[in-house]
Design a protein around this motif. Structure first.
Motif, PDB file in Angstrom:
ATOM      1  N   GLU A 280       0.826  -1.208   0.000  1.00  0.00           N
ATOM      2  CA  GLU A 280       0.000   0.000   0.000  1.00  0.00           C
ATOM      3  C   GLU A 280       0.860   1.257   0.000  1.00  0.00           C
ATOM      4  N   GLN A 281       1.997   1.201   0.670  1.00  0.00           N
ATOM      5  CA  GLN A 281       2.884   2.371   0.669  1.00  0.00           C
ATOM      6  C   GLN A 281       3.414   2.639  -0.737  1.00  0.00           C
ATOM      7  N   ALA A 282       3.803   1.581  -1.415  1.00  0.00           N
ATOM      8  CA  ALA A 282       4.311   1.752  -2.781  1.00  0.00           C
ATOM      9  C   ALA A 282       3.198   2.288  -3.684  1.00  0.00           C
ATOM     10  N   ARG A 283       1.987   1.789  -3.454  1.00  0.00           N
ATOM     11  CA  ARG A 283       0.849   2.230  -4.271  1.00  0.00           C
ATOM     12  C   ARG A 283       0.599   3.726  -4.053  1.00  0.00           C
ATOM     13  N   LEU A 284       0.648   4.153  -2.802  1.00  0.00           N
ATOM     14  CA  LEU A 284       0.429   5.568  -2.506  1.00  0.00           C
ATOM     15  C   LEU A 284       1.519   6.443  -3.138  1.00  0.00           C
ATOM     16  N   ALA A 285       2.759   5.977  -3.007  1.00  0.00           N
ATOM     17  CA  ALA A 285       3.868   6.741  -3.608  1.00  0.00           C
ATOM     18  C   ALA A 285       3.638   6.896  -5.105  1.00  0.00           C
ATOM     19  N   GLY A 286       3.191   5.826  -5.749  1.00  0.00           N
ATOM     20  CA  GLY A 286       2.935   5.876  -7.186  1.00  0.00           C
ATOM     21  C   GLY A 286       1.793   6.821  -7.522  1.00  0.00           C
ATOM     22  N   LEU A 287       0.724   6.730  -6.735  1.00  0.00           N
ATOM     23  CA  LEU A 287      -0.442   7.579  -7.016  1.00  0.00           C
ATOM     24  C   LEU A 287      -0.094   9.063  -6.884  1.00  0.00           C
ATOM     25  N   LEU A 288       0.709   9.399  -5.883  1.00  0.00           N
ATOM     26  CA  LEU A 288       1.036  10.821  -5.702  1.00  0.00           C
ATOM     27  C   LEU A 288       1.990  11.319  -6.784  1.00  0.00           C
ATOM     28  N   ARG A 289       2.659  10.387  -7.452  1.00  0.00           N
ATOM     29  CA  ARG A 289       3.504  10.803  -8.583  1.00  0.00           C
ATOM     30  C   ARG A 289       2.729  10.845  -9.896  1.00  0.00           C
ATOM     31  N   ASP A 290       1.503  10.319  -9.875  1.00  0.00           N
ATOM     32  CA  ASP A 290       0.683  10.259 -11.092  1.00  0.00           C
ATOM     33  C   ASP A 290       0.441  11.667 -11.620  1.00  0.00           C
ATOM     34  N   LYS A 291       0.474  11.811 -12.937  1.00  0.00           N
ATOM     35  CA  LYS A 291       0.354  13.178 -13.459  1.00  0.00           C
ATOM     36  C   LYS A 291      -1.035  13.763 -13.244  1.00  0.00           C
ATOM     37  N   ARG A 292      -2.016  12.895 -12.978  1.00  0.00           N
ATOM     38  CA  ARG A 292      -3.352  13.427 -12.694  1.00  0.00           C
ATOM     39  C   ARG A 292      -3.398  14.190 -11.367  1.00  0.00           C
ATOM     40  N   MET A 293      -2.394  13.974 -10.515  1.00  0.00           N
ATOM     41  CA  MET A 293      -2.346  14.730  -9.253  1.00  0.00           C
ATOM     42  C   MET A 293      -2.218  16.240  -9.509  1.00  0.00           C
ATOM     43  N   LYS A 472      -3.092  -2.413  15.822  1.00  0.00           N
ATOM     44  CA  LYS A 472      -2.484  -1.290  15.099  1.00  0.00           C
ATOM     45  C   LYS A 472      -2.153  -1.641  13.658  1.00  0.00           C
ATOM     46  N   ARG A 473      -1.754  -2.911  13.480  1.00  0.00           N
ATOM     47  CA  ARG A 473      -1.380  -3.301  12.110  1.00  0.00           C
ATOM     48  C   ARG A 473      -2.574  -3.200  11.176  1.00  0.00           C
ATOM     49  N   TRP A 474      -3.676  -3.762  11.630  1.00  0.00           N
ATOM     50  CA  TRP A 474      -4.903  -3.703  10.835  1.00  0.00           C
ATOM     51  C   TRP A 474      -5.232  -2.246  10.496  1.00  0.00           C
ATOM     52  N   ALA A 475      -5.160  -1.404  11.520  1.00  0.00           N
ATOM     53  CA  ALA A 475      -5.548  -0.005  11.348  1.00  0.00           C
ATOM     54  C   ALA A 475      -4.663   0.691  10.309  1.00  0.00           C
ATOM     55  N   ARG A 476      -3.375   0.468  10.414  1.00  0.00           N
ATOM     56  CA  ARG A 476      -2.460   1.184   9.511  1.00  0.00           C
ATOM     57  C   ARG A 476      -2.667   0.776   8.065  1.00  0.00           C
ATOM     58  N   VAL A 477      -2.851  -0.516   7.851  1.00  0.00           N
ATOM     59  CA  VAL A 477      -3.067  -0.977   6.476  1.00  0.00           C
ATOM     60  C   VAL A 477      -4.400  -0.453   5.948  1.00  0.00           C
ATOM     61  N   LYS A 478      -5.422  -0.464   6.792  1.00  0.00           N
ATOM     62  CA  LYS A 478      -6.729   0.012   6.340  1.00  0.00           C
ATOM     63  C   LYS A 478      -6.675   1.496   5.972  1.00  0.00           C
ATOM     64  N   VAL A 479      -5.957   2.263   6.776  1.00  0.00           N
ATOM     65  CA  VAL A 479      -5.829   3.696   6.481  1.00  0.00           C
ATOM     66  C   VAL A 479      -5.171   3.910   5.122  1.00  0.00           C
ATOM     67  N   LEU A 480      -4.037   3.243   4.912  1.00  0.00           N
ATOM     68  CA  LEU A 480      -3.332   3.428   3.646  1.00  0.00           C
ATOM     69  C   LEU A 480      -4.186   2.978   2.461  1.00  0.00           C
ATOM     70  N   ARG A 481      -4.844   1.825   2.631  1.00  0.00           N
ATOM     71  CA  ARG A 481      -5.643   1.296   1.524  1.00  0.00           C
ATOM     72  C   ARG A 481      -6.796   2.240   1.194  1.00  0.00           C
ATOM     73  N   THR A 482      -7.398   2.798   2.234  1.00  0.00           N
ATOM     74  CA  THR A 482      -8.530   3.705   2.002  1.00  0.00           C
ATOM     75  C   THR A 482      -8.093   4.956   1.242  1.00  0.00           C
ATOM     76  N   ILE A 483      -6.945   5.487   1.631  1.00  0.00           N
ATOM     77  CA  ILE A 483      -6.436   6.666   0.908  1.00  0.00           C
ATOM     78  C   ILE A 483      -6.205   6.317  -0.560  1.00  0.00           C
ATOM     79  N   ASN A 484      -5.579   5.156  -0.781  1.00  0.00           N
ATOM     80  CA  ASN A 484      -5.280   4.763  -2.151  1.00  0.00           C
ATOM     81  C   ASN A 484      -6.552   4.607  -2.977  1.00  0.00           C
ATOM     82  N   GLU A 485      -7.554   3.985  -2.365  1.00  0.00           N
ATOM     83  CA  GLU A 485      -8.803   3.784  -3.106  1.00  0.00           C
ATOM     84  C   GLU A 485      -9.480   5.108  -3.421  1.00  0.00           C
ATOM     85  N   ALA A 486      -9.399   6.034  -2.482  1.00  0.00           N
ATOM     86  CA  ALA A 486     -10.029   7.338  -2.724  1.00  0.00           C
ATOM     87  C   ALA A 486      -9.329   8.062  -3.868  1.00  0.00           C
TER      88      ALA A 486
END
Lengths: 496, 496
Positions: A280-293, A472-486
């Motif tokens: 999920e971290q890699a996915r977020l990094a990629g999304l924020l580099r996306d030119k649509r940002m 905490k593990r569940w929470a952190r992954v869910k947070v990252l995944r939710t951001i990515n999906e949004a």
């Protein structure tokens, strides 16, 4: 609507000269009282027909009153810093502080009128803009602001006469501006749409004043007296609004609540966690580099029980990114300048530019959580906050801001264990204070406030994500995944 | 200078893993203490060779420490709001508040190095920039800031090896940035000029730390430890600097003073006044409409004895203008946010954009006037203010800001009469307070302070104009005429 402002109002020079000195003194007195009380700001909106004396009147007010307490703002061309943010940002940053007066030329009304007159959009969009203005002004007034809206008017005949006179006058010909010529072409449309705007936005708390602008004595005295009366009234009032009795929101009648219906037993084991977190971290990094940002920015709100792990979750999000991309805004007690402005001002000032990401560690929801529970604001204040917040989030979302909101939920037992752990570990001890223990006693009140908050502000535009945070593990992954999906959802909708 | 950073420093993984946990805890503790004390800000400057781990290190610091207390700022392309103001404005607006840490990428050093390396200017201009950086940092440190300057280094061989390794690696090839390629061309020049900059700007209060960047373990641990030690030291110190004994400025030995040598009997009769006032007002209106104003802005500072007529003079200046052109900034006690920043921050934030005019009703001279006389700051603070103010005015003047400064002088008898008049006229009563009467008792101390101020800050760049203000008419016309002459002089010098 403009009939009374086309009958040739005028005041003779003798009357004018006789009345002005007392008016000036009274205005100065009122201005001083305004500054001393520092209880509310004054916002003066200047609109109307070109050549009807808008600029001249503002100049005169600055001469009559103390110009050190008046801020005159124009809103022409947007700067690139403004273009990178939601449209209302430029108005928010220019709001006068309590005790001061802001004069807004070229405000939200001019923008919507120009757009409609020149056919950039149709009535439906104009009406949206009108509703937006209404909500903004309602909020400002609820926060205590005193708003004056002046429409300086000229009949078509007066306008043409003025232009002709100027054109024939070699000394003053230069005073005809391109806007004057433009308006002589579009007068009828401008007045027609002006009427629509005025009709819809004249409210008891912020009425329009239509001023016939042909005779300088008349318009000056008219504006001066309206300002004076309005100021004196507001200064006399003990509180700006009578508190109206408000029905309580009502508690759950079957003892079931949203938070209690969460399954807090969900968890991730260490290996799954490591793998999913990195993904999920890699996915977020990629999304924020996306030119649509380039056309979006990202806002993440973290709320939750004390010790629910907001800080840890935020760090896992941040760890995915280059620190130059994000900004973390911890929300604590407001500063003096923040207290001198409407509630939402402190959040508007931290909105990210396009391409950037702002993480709010606690947020504008403070008003319906801690301020409600602790009684830091009145019931009317936090009740209206739901609507204001929805409006705020809709505005920024319409402008391309992706809004993600998390409530990190733990149960009381888990909280107790974490408090105790924090007290025992040196570098964590600063995370636990007396206040945390006190808040714990109000567990049920907070649960009720959270339930109401989610019911009233979880919207299609900016949904709440309840995060099961005992693990905490569940929470952190869910947070990252939710951001990515949004972000992905926003990119899919994006049609440029 | 870079010898020690080219010897292949490295730390093995075991040592690193063993040391990091304690370092992190200590850094978190220090950060918390920093926030609690809220006594000084921390500024971290990141410079050096591309690929030497600048970004990675900042990312790691954000992981190790609490990112909510760290603000990472980049300074790439200037926005149009920044372009319309003096170059340092963008740094001032990004300064962290006391208790917080600001990490500046692409700071003043990167700008000067890029400019020199690419031949946009020669050594003389580089040296000017170096002196500017020194003065800025000296001022920040005198105001309490803790500054860390890191230069991340790679030897030419290391840089080439890194580029080759990346190029041959299909997975990481994308990490080579255009800056990397550029640097491989300009390495020698970059290092040569880098050395010049480091040599000149390494000072006891803000030393450079050169970090060999090839081995991530080494560079991370090195930076972390330097930060920790620096933080701990500063947090332990009771005051940030030992007060050094300072020789007094010395009073006049022949009882003559600058203010007393003014001929306060000068005056204008009513007709001359009316005529000259209108002439000068029209002249000012014309000058501010001049197209050369696009490259200039105007700052007028009003200081003077209480009741000397600052407000009245300001109003006569304002009356000449469209209120959209100017802004009046009354300077009173600083707000909480202003107190959390260096002294000059509150003035930088109000600097006008090109084409605009800001009137300061009292100003940055408060430090050498009221703060000196009332003892609101230490002698060392106001003594160094002379130099800081000269530097500030030189900077903004070089950028095109026209600076005009007025001291409105009256004698004690005139002041007494005006005080009494104010007490008797209702709408003037708010202009007179207990404090005004108290200040009057310190007449001689203020006179001494004014004399020193003029002697030390009346410069070719921003001269003081002493205004004989017993006669208000004379004073108002002199103020307007002086502003006009300053603008005309600036336009004449303007060669674009």
């Amino acid at each position: 609507m403009f009939e009374s402002a086309e009958i040739g109002h005028s005041i003779d020079k003798e009357t004018y000269d006789a009345e002005v000195p007392a008016l000036r003194e009274a205005l100065l007195e009122a201005q001083f009282e305004l500054k001393q009380q520092a209880r509310f700001p004054v916002i003066v909106l200047i609109n109307g027909i070109e050549g009807a004396g808008k600029g001249e009147t503002v100049k005169l007010l600055n001469e009559w009153m103390d110009p050190r307490l008046i801020e005159v703002r124009t809103f022409d061309q947007q700067t690139d810093e403004e273009l990178a943010r939601p449209p209302a940002w430029r108005y928010w940053r220019a709001l006068p502080a309590k005790g001061r007066m802001g004069v807004f030329f070229g405000n939200w009304y001019s923008q919507m009128l120009q757009g409609r007159v020149h056919g950039h959009f149709k009535d439906a969009v104009l009406d949206q803009a009108i509703s937006g203005a209404e909500r903004l002004e309602q909020m400002l007034c609820d926060e205590g602001a005193l708003i004056f809206k002046f429409w300086f008017h000229l009949s078509k005949k007066q306008m043409k006469a003025r232009l002709k006179a100027l054109k024939d006058d070699p000394v003053h010909r230069w005073r005809i501006s391109p806007l004057d010529w433009q308006q002589s072409e579009t007068y009828d449309r401008f007045v027609r749409f002006g009427e629509r705007v005025i009709r819809r936005t004249s409210r008891e708390y912020a009425p329009w004043h239509i001023i016939e602008g042909f005779d300088p004595h008349y318009r000056s005295l008219a504006v001066g007296k309206l300002l004076l009366e309005g100021l004196q009234n507001a200064l006399k009032a003990k509180t700006l609004k009578e508190p109206t009795p408000i029905a309580p929101l009502g508690a759950s009648i079957d003892d079931r609540s949203l938070l209690e219906s969460l399954d807090l037993s969900v968890h991730l084991d260490k290996n799954d966690y490591q793998e999913q977190l990195l993904t999920e971290q890699a996915r977020l990094a990629g999304l924020l580099r996306d030119k649509r940002m380039k056309h979006h920015s990202l806002v993440a709100v973290f709320e939750g029980n004390d010790a629910a792990g907001k800080g840890g979750a935020i760090r896992r999000v941040a760890a995915a990114l280059d620190p130059r991309q994000y900004n973390i805004v911890p929300i604590a007690a407001p500063t003096e300048e923040e207290r001198a402005h409407p509630y939402l001002w402190r959040f508007w000032r931290h909105l990210p530019a396009f391409g950037k990401f702002t993480i709010f560690d606690r947020s504008w929801y403070g008003r319906v959580l801690v301020e409600r529970v602790e009684g830091f604001c009145s019931q009317a204040d936090w009740m209206r906050a739901y609507g204001e917040i929805n409006d705020f989030e809709e505005q920024i979302s319409n402008a391309g801001v992706v809004v993600v909101k998390f409530w990190l939920a733990i149960d009381q037992q888990t909280q107790l264990e974490r408090f105790q752990e924090r007290e025992n570990i040196p570098f964590k001890r600063f995370k636990i204070t007396e206040e945390d223990w006190r808040n714990r006693d109000k567990w049920d009140l907070y649960a009720q406030a959270v339930g109401d908050m989610v019911d009233r502000t979880s919207t299609e535009i900016a949904a709440w994500t309840l995060v099961e945070a005992n693990d905490k593990r569940w929470a952190r992954v869910k947070v990252l995944r939710t951001i990515n999906e949004a972000l992905e959802a926003a990119f899919r909708k994006h049609k440029k």
